[in-house]
Design a protein around this motif. Structure first.
Motif, PDB file in Angstrom:
ATOM      1  N   UNK A 175     125.464  42.592  19.538  1.00 32.08           N
ATOM      2  CA  UNK A 175     124.803  43.567  18.664  1.00 32.08           C
ATOM      3  C   UNK A 175     125.414  44.953  18.847  1.00 32.08           C
ATOM      4  N   UNK A 176     125.722  45.611  17.738  1.00 32.65           N
ATOM      5  CA  UNK A 176     126.301  46.948  17.830  1.00 32.65           C
ATOM      6  C   UNK A 176     125.271  48.008  18.144  1.00 32.65           C
ATOM      7  N   UNK A 177     124.072  47.830  17.596  1.00 32.92           N
ATOM      8  CA  UNK A 177     122.969  48.758  17.815  1.00 32.92           C
ATOM      9  C   UNK A 177     121.718  47.955  18.137  1.00 32.92           C
ATOM     10  N   UNK A 178     121.017  48.342  19.182  1.00 35.93           N
ATOM     11  CA  UNK A 178     119.756  47.704  19.560  1.00 35.93           C
ATOM     12  C   UNK A 178     118.661  48.760  19.530  1.00 35.93           C
ATOM     13  N   UNK A 179     117.571  48.439  18.827  1.00 39.49           N
ATOM     14  CA  UNK A 179     116.414  49.331  18.776  1.00 39.49           C
ATOM     15  C   UNK A 179     115.280  48.635  19.517  1.00 39.49           C
ATOM     16  N   UNK A 180     114.921  49.166  20.667  1.00 42.31           N
ATOM     17  CA  UNK A 180     113.885  48.564  21.504  1.00 42.31           C
ATOM     18  C   UNK A 180     112.531  48.669  20.815  1.00 42.31           C
ATOM     19  N   UNK A 181     111.715  47.666  21.025  1.00 44.39           N
ATOM     20  CA  UNK A 181     110.446  47.497  20.349  1.00 44.39           C
ATOM     21  C   UNK A 181     109.545  48.731  20.389  1.00 44.39           C
ATOM     22  N   UNK A 182     108.582  48.753  19.468  1.00 42.81           N
ATOM     23  CA  UNK A 182     107.662  49.877  19.319  1.00 42.81           C
ATOM     24  C   UNK A 182     107.007  50.251  20.644  1.00 42.81           C
ATOM     25  N   UNK A 183     107.168  51.496  21.028  1.00 44.71           N
ATOM     26  CA  UNK A 183     106.615  52.033  22.275  1.00 44.71           C
ATOM     27  C   UNK A 183     105.715  53.212  21.922  1.00 44.71           C
ATOM     28  N   UNK A 190     118.472  50.253  28.997  1.00 40.11           N
ATOM     29  CA  UNK A 190     119.481  51.145  28.420  1.00 40.11           C
ATOM     30  C   UNK A 190     120.826  50.969  29.108  1.00 40.11           C
ATOM     31  N   UNK A 191     120.807  50.907  30.436  1.00 40.26           N
ATOM     32  CA  UNK A 191     122.047  50.759  31.196  1.00 40.26           C
ATOM     33  C   UNK A 191     122.743  49.441  30.873  1.00 40.26           C
ATOM     34  N   UNK A 192     121.981  48.358  30.827  1.00 39.71           N
ATOM     35  CA  UNK A 192     122.576  47.046  30.557  1.00 39.71           C
ATOM     36  C   UNK A 192     123.148  46.968  29.148  1.00 39.71           C
ATOM     37  N   UNK A 193     122.440  47.540  28.170  1.00 36.46           N
ATOM     38  CA  UNK A 193     122.952  47.530  26.795  1.00 36.46           C
ATOM     39  C   UNK A 193     124.272  48.287  26.715  1.00 36.46           C
ATOM     40  N   UNK A 194     124.346  49.418  27.399  1.00 38.41           N
ATOM     41  CA  UNK A 194     125.582  50.199  27.414  1.00 38.41           C
ATOM     42  C   UNK A 194     126.714  49.426  28.087  1.00 38.41           C
ATOM     43  N   UNK A 195     126.374  48.652  29.105  1.00 44.83           N
ATOM     44  CA  UNK A 195     127.386  47.867  29.813  1.00 44.83           C
ATOM     45  C   UNK A 195     128.117  46.922  28.862  1.00 44.83           C
ATOM     46  N   UNK A 196     127.403  46.435  27.845  1.00 46.41           N
ATOM     47  CA  UNK A 196     128.017  45.515  26.879  1.00 46.41           C
ATOM     48  C   UNK A 196     128.438  46.211  25.591  1.00 46.41           C
ATOM     49  N   UNK A 197     128.472  47.532  25.621  1.00 46.38           N
ATOM     50  CA  UNK A 197     129.020  48.278  24.498  1.00 46.38           C
ATOM     51  C   UNK A 197     128.079  48.515  23.345  1.00 46.38           C
ATOM     52  N   UNK A 244     125.007  50.532  21.417  1.00 48.43           N
ATOM     53  CA  UNK A 244     124.218  51.754  21.341  1.00 48.43           C
ATOM     54  C   UNK A 244     122.756  51.313  21.346  1.00 48.43           C
ATOM     55  N   UNK A 245     121.901  52.026  22.096  1.00 50.95           N
ATOM     56  CA  UNK A 245     120.516  51.582  22.232  1.00 50.95           C
ATOM     57  C   UNK A 245     119.555  52.732  21.942  1.00 50.95           C
TER      58      UNK A 245
END
Length: 331
Positions: free
Chosen positions: A53-61, A85-92, A94-95
């Motif tokens: 996934x190029x962009x991940x939007x974390x669930x409603x907070x 956030x750190x793990x998503x960045x590790x795989x390239x 944007x979160x």
């Protein structure tokens, strides 16, 4: 012609492809030691980032609690969100984090209560940035509190938060400068909204208002109710998805389309015809964490069954795709 692997840059953030994981609440997940977020959430988002996934939007907070570190902003939650956030960045990837304000009757709120909510909205956005997120998405869709402000037929307020669209959008636009002043220049601020508020022209006006105010990205779903308008014969996606394509014609900022997009054909149709800038795949990514990589490489996708009532949201262990997804997800 735009390709699904083409990079999209928003405020200096390089989104590596056009496939988005939208915010989806994982109702049957549990946090650790009393927190809302925990190991299950970390694994969930990490596997979708690893899946391309190029962009991940974390669930409603919920924004409430951001000021005093309660609710979904406890120490345990912050720790888990930092890891996401750190793990998503590790795989390239944007979160971003979707922020919501519950489901209140906005016509009954006092001005003081709105101001208090705005303070929580500001603090939640700033804290998301401090945690390591690249941006936030304010949830102005699906009939919830912020959506009710935006809808011209629902909002009956006679103060500075009702009436003209400039005032109906003010619950966010009024605090946007403060968010900008307390976050880096590359911090993305997005809005998820619908087209019909209640008419199409109302949604177009709202989209243009947010664009003029400095919003970076629009994620078009639906407002108080899903649209039922027919789509053109050539259009192979839903009326909600078509709303994204219509809003795209009216603004210059990037637009995400969403809803029942589950196949490579649909993803390529929307991007390669420049109907929208980004495509959000919800249930498809629940069924197949590697959805993005599979589509990019034209490989078979573990298809969502399209259950009338999605079992995943009720209890992810009941999802018909579970057996095939076990190799990707640890429960």
């Amino acid at each position: 012609m735009t390709e699904i692997t083409d990079e999209l840059v928003i405020r200096g953030n390089h989104i590596k492809n056009r496939i988005v994981m939208p915010p989806m609440v994982t109702f049957s997940f549990h946090g650790d030691n009393g927190s809302y977020y925990g190991k299950q959430h970390i694994e969930h988002y990490t596997k979708r980032a690893k899946g391309g996934a190029g962009l991940i939007i974390v669930q409603a907070t919920s924004v409430f609690g951001a000021i005093d570190s309660t609710g979904m902003w406890s120490a345990g939650d912050i720790s888990a969100l930092k890891q996401i956030a750190s793990n998503c960045h590790q795989y390239g990837a944007i979160v971003m984090m979707q922020l919501h304000c519950g489901n209140m009757d906005i016509n009954e709120l006092s001005t003081e209560e709105i101001h208090s909510m705005q303070k929580n909205m500001m603090r939640a956005a700033i804290r998301a940035c401090e945690i390591g997120f690249d941006g936030v998405e304010f949830h102005f869709a699906h009939g919830f509190t912020l959506c009710k402000f935006l809808d011209a037929s629902y909002n009956r307020r006679t103060d500075k938060y009702g009436g003209d669209v400039l005032y109906r959008a003010r619950v966010l636009t009024q605090i946007l400068p403060e968010i900008r002043n307390n976050t880096p220049k590359n911090f993305i601020v997005s809005v998820r909204m619908g087209e019909y508020l209640p008419e199409s022209k109302d949604g177009v006006e709202a989209a243009k208002t947010f664009e003029k105010a400095g919003i970076d990205l629009l994620h078009i779903s639906f407002g108080m109710q899903p649209p039922t308008n027919p789509v053109p014969d050539y259009f192979i996606c839903s009326p909600i998805t078509y709303s994204g394509c219509k809003i795209k014609k009216e603004v210059k900022i990037p637009v995400i389309a969403v809803n029942e997009i589950r196949t490579e054909e649909q993803v390529r149709f929307l991007i390669e015809n420049d109907y929208v800038d980004l495509v959000a795949v919800g249930r498809g990514m629940l069924a197949d964490p590697e959805f993005a990589n599979h589509v990019i490489n034209s490989e078979p996708v573990n298809m969502c069954s399209g259950c009338k009532k999605c079992f995943w949201f009720t209890d992810h262990t009941l999802c018909p795709a579970r057996e095939e997804m076990n190799e990707f997800m640890e429960i």
